[in-house]
Each structure stands twice: as C-alpha cells, then as structure tokens.
Write an enzyme that holds these catalytic residues in place. Structure first.
Site: not given
Ligand code: IFM
Length: 452
Positions: A176, A362
């Site tokens: 990210e 994710e």
């Molecule tokens: O916890 C975070 C993660 O570190 C990165 N993506 C989003 C998740 C939830 O906010």
C-alpha cells in the site's frame, strides 16, 4: 440500504474456485511481532511515532503487539489448522538494518526460522518487504523523501532475498504505497507523521522507483521468483449523476488509483492529475518511469471499501471530497461494506490494465468483538467474508485471472493509529494474556477450506 445488508449470504464452496487457488491469511511485522528490542532490531518510525502524545488513539504501540516474535510456532499452527496453503507476512527492515550496512544476522535468522516453520506446515511463504516500518535512522536521514532511501531499500532487498530466496518464491515489494506516502506525509496520521502534500508525492515516487529497482534484483537472487506489489485500491463512485460530481470522481480516482496503476503499467503519471498539481508534481529523473514500469508477475490487491466523491469547489487539491452516504452498511470502523467493489476492481485490473495475474493480498473487516462463554460470535465478519469470496468468484466467472485470496488478518493486532481498538482478526487475541481464540469467522473459513 444500498448494499443489501439483510439478504442471506450467498452459498459458496471451495470447489467453486480453481484447484490451484491460494488460500491464505495476511499479517505484518509491526502489527504482530512485538519484541521491538530483541535480536538487534533498531528503532522504527512506528516506535518513534507511537511515543508522540496523541498519535495513537489508545496511546499504545507495537512494543508487545501479539508477541508473535516468540509465539510464532503456535501462530503458524493456527494458519495451518485453518487449512490455508499460503501465508503472507512482512519482514521488519529494522531487524535487518545496521549502521554500517552489514545485514543483521540475528534478524535474518529470525525470518529464516519463520519461513522454515511455514514450509513445515505446508504454508507457502509470501513475503512483503516493506509494510511501513522504516528504520528510524533512515528517517533521520530524510526517509522516503530522499533518493538515498531507495538505494538503502535495494541493499536491504538484496540481503533478504539472498538469504531466503532458496525457499521464498513470492515477494511483494511494498504494501500500500498510498499509505506510506499519503498517511505518512500528507495527513500525517501514520509514521513519520509529516503533513506536506508535495513531500508525499515525492515519497510516492521514490517508493514506486524502489519497487521498480527491486523486482529485477529479486529475480536475479531468487530462482523461480514471482514478484509483485500490493496496492490498496478503492472503487470511486460519484455522489450524483451531475457532470461536476462525475468529473470530481474521475479526479479522485486519478490520485487514489491511477496515480499508482498508470506508472506501473508504463503509462506515466496521469496527465489530468499532473496538470492540477502544477509545481507540487514529484521530481522524476530520466529513466525513472521505465524502471517503475518493470513487468511484474502478479498484482496484489488490498480491498476494503469504495469511496463516494462530490465536486466541492475550493476543496484542495482536486476540488473533490469524500462524502459518506448514509444508506449503506458499514463496519465498526465506518468503512462501507460493498462486496461488488471487489468484483469491480478485479475486472478493472484485468480489462483496463491487462494485469496477467492478481492475488487479493488483503481483505477483511473490523467489528467490536466480544468473548462470550469462550466464543466470539462475529456473524458480521463471517458474512463479510462469504460475500467477498462470492464477489471474487463473480470476477473469476468474468475471466479475471485471480489466483489467490489472503484474509486480513490471521490475528487481531496493532491497527496503526487506532492502536488495539480495531479488531480485524479471524483469531481473537487477548492482549493482556496473549491468549488466542478462533472466532466464528475463523471457524467458518476453516470449514470452508476443509469440507467444501
Ligand atoms: O491493518 C491494515 C494493514 O496493515 C494494511 N491494510 C489495511 C489493514 C486494515 O486497516
């Protein structure tokens, strides 16, 4: 309610997905490891940021987190028992960094053991090289705003991939970049807590550049390597059908999504956004854009929620503002629940950008879980999971080459600026006792993976 909250979740079975599909969970170093002073680890920007009064909602830090640094064998057992066949984790650069540039052997040894532990349990290791924990000494020297950090990063990638590349074949350069750049340097809610939009854009460029330099290095060091990057993308919806709102949504998409996708796809930074940024645009050296456009083996998609955008004259910098529709389902974090947004993004990556292989690296949800009689009945998270897997299945049916799904997260953990107030895990963690308890959502995932 627009996202159909009341409807029964769709029926779904593992057999609906390709046999070689990867099923995993995802974590990151600072959020779970704790042990911040063990094994020669140096201070990270998150250690420093957490010590800033008011930076973290509950005043906490990742100092102990889930104590995964010591408890990792049991945590990997949990991942194995779920029936997953892959596990996404991140490497803490501060465990590897030393002042003289020689990699810290104790840090490499830790990840060596962790990777062996995954392989022993039938978990394919997916390593993320940067999930936001920059060594503080590098921040003191300018952090991602300076080009020297790009070169420090490639030296780190070189050391880690040489050591682990005989066993780790799947590498994610960055998690990210939006958050590294924008939350770290624009709104300042993440470490290092800077508020300077121009700097954020430069950071973003350096992060992408470091990705482009890392990919060939990974391939050189790792026989059979698969390298990619994990982007947090958001479907962007316009607040109304008016021309102004539609154009504002397009601009927002330009900075939120296309700012990353376009240069990675070899299209350079989006011209419409560059025109709006004027003198704030990043400094780009000749050949940087070619480096960034290196073809990757996969794209990692982190999907959580869509954003709705209205045209707001004077709203800097894009005359576009996020609005919060009232008639939608939301998680405890306030994030809109919109499974169709996942299908939309997957189709877009395939049709608009021709991405050859995609992994959902994710996806998950935050709810206010409570333990009652030794159980966590997190029905909402279970519904979220089922509906997003169905949305992924819809994308597969449309011919999108999705090859894996990693639920965020294996464990409740340190949720950055929110501290321990936001739980995303399939496993409940009692942070006082470090007891783990599989929630109903985790039990559903396990049953789905074992029996369907
Ligand atoms: O916890 C975070 C993660 O570190 C990165 N993506 C989003 C998740 C939830 O906010």
């Amino acid at each position: 309610m627009r996202n159909n909250q009341a409807a029964a979740p769709p029926a779904i079975a593992r057999g609906d997905f390709p046999p070689a599909f990867r099923w995993g969970t995802s974590t990151s170093s600072y959020q779970i490891e704790g042990a911040v002073q063990e094994g020669g680890r140096v201070e990270s920007i998150w250690d420093r940021f957490c010590a800033t009064p008011g930076a973290i909602r509950d005043g906490s830090s990742g100092t102990n987190a889930c104590d995964h640094y010591r408890r990792w064998p049991r945590d990997l057992d949990l991942a194995r028992d779920l029936g997953t066949n892959a596990y996404r984790f991140s490497i803490a650069w501060p465990r590897i960094w030393t002042p003289d540039g020689t990699p810290n052997v104790q840090g490499l040894d830790f990840y060596d053991r962790l990777v062996d532990g995954m392989l022993e349990r039938g978990l394919e290791p997916w390593a993320t090289l940067y999930h936001w924990d920059l060594p503080q000494p590098l921040q003191d020297a300018g952090g991602w705003a300076v080009r020297a950090t790009v070169h420090a990063y490639t030296a780190y990638v070189d050391a880690v991939t040489r050591r682990l590349g005989d066993r780790v074949k799947h590498w994610i350069t960055h998690n990210e970049p939006w958050c590294t750049a924008m939350h770290g340097h624009w709104d300042g809610v993440h470490a290092p807590g800077i508020r300077d939009f121009g700097m954020a854009l430069q950071v973003c460029h350096h992060v992408l550049l470091s990705h482009g330099l890392a990919v060939p290095l990974i391939r050189a060091n790792v026989p059979g390597a698969q390298a990619g990057i994990a982007l947090s993308l958001h479907p962007v919806r316009s607040a109304s059908a008016s021309d102004d709102d539609v154009a504002a949504a397009r601009r927002h998409d330009g900075l939120r999504n296309r700012w990353f996708l376009d240069p990675l796809a070899g299209r350079g930074y989006p011209a419409d956004i560059l025109a709006m940024l004027g003198g704030l645009a990043p400094r780009v050296a000749p050949s940087d854009l070619d480096v960034i456009a290196v073809p990757t083996d996969f794209m990692g998609l982190n999907y959580y929620f869509p954003e709705t955008i209205a045209h707001v004259p004077g709203h800097w910098p894009l005359q576009a503002q996020v609005v919060t529709p009232s008639d939608v389902e939301r998680t405890a974090f306030g994030w809109e629940v919109a499974p169709n947004g996942l299908t939309e993004l997957l189709v877009r990556l395939h049709t608009e950008y021709g991405v050859p292989a995609i992994h959902v690296t994710e996806n998950g949800s935050c709810y206010d879980d409570v333990v009652v009689d030794g159980a966590v009945h997190d029905t909402a998270r279970q519904r979220y999971l089922v509906r997003h897997l169905a949305a992924l299945r819809d994308a597969l049916a449309q011919g999108v080459p999705v090859q894996g799904y990693f639920a965020w997260s294996l464990l409740d953990n340190f949720e950055w600026a929110e501290g321990y107030t936001r739980r995303f895990g399939l496993t409940h963690v009692d942070f006082a006792t470090q007891q783990r308890l599989l929630k109903d959502s985790g039990q559903w995932y396990r049953a789905f993976l074992h029996h369907s």
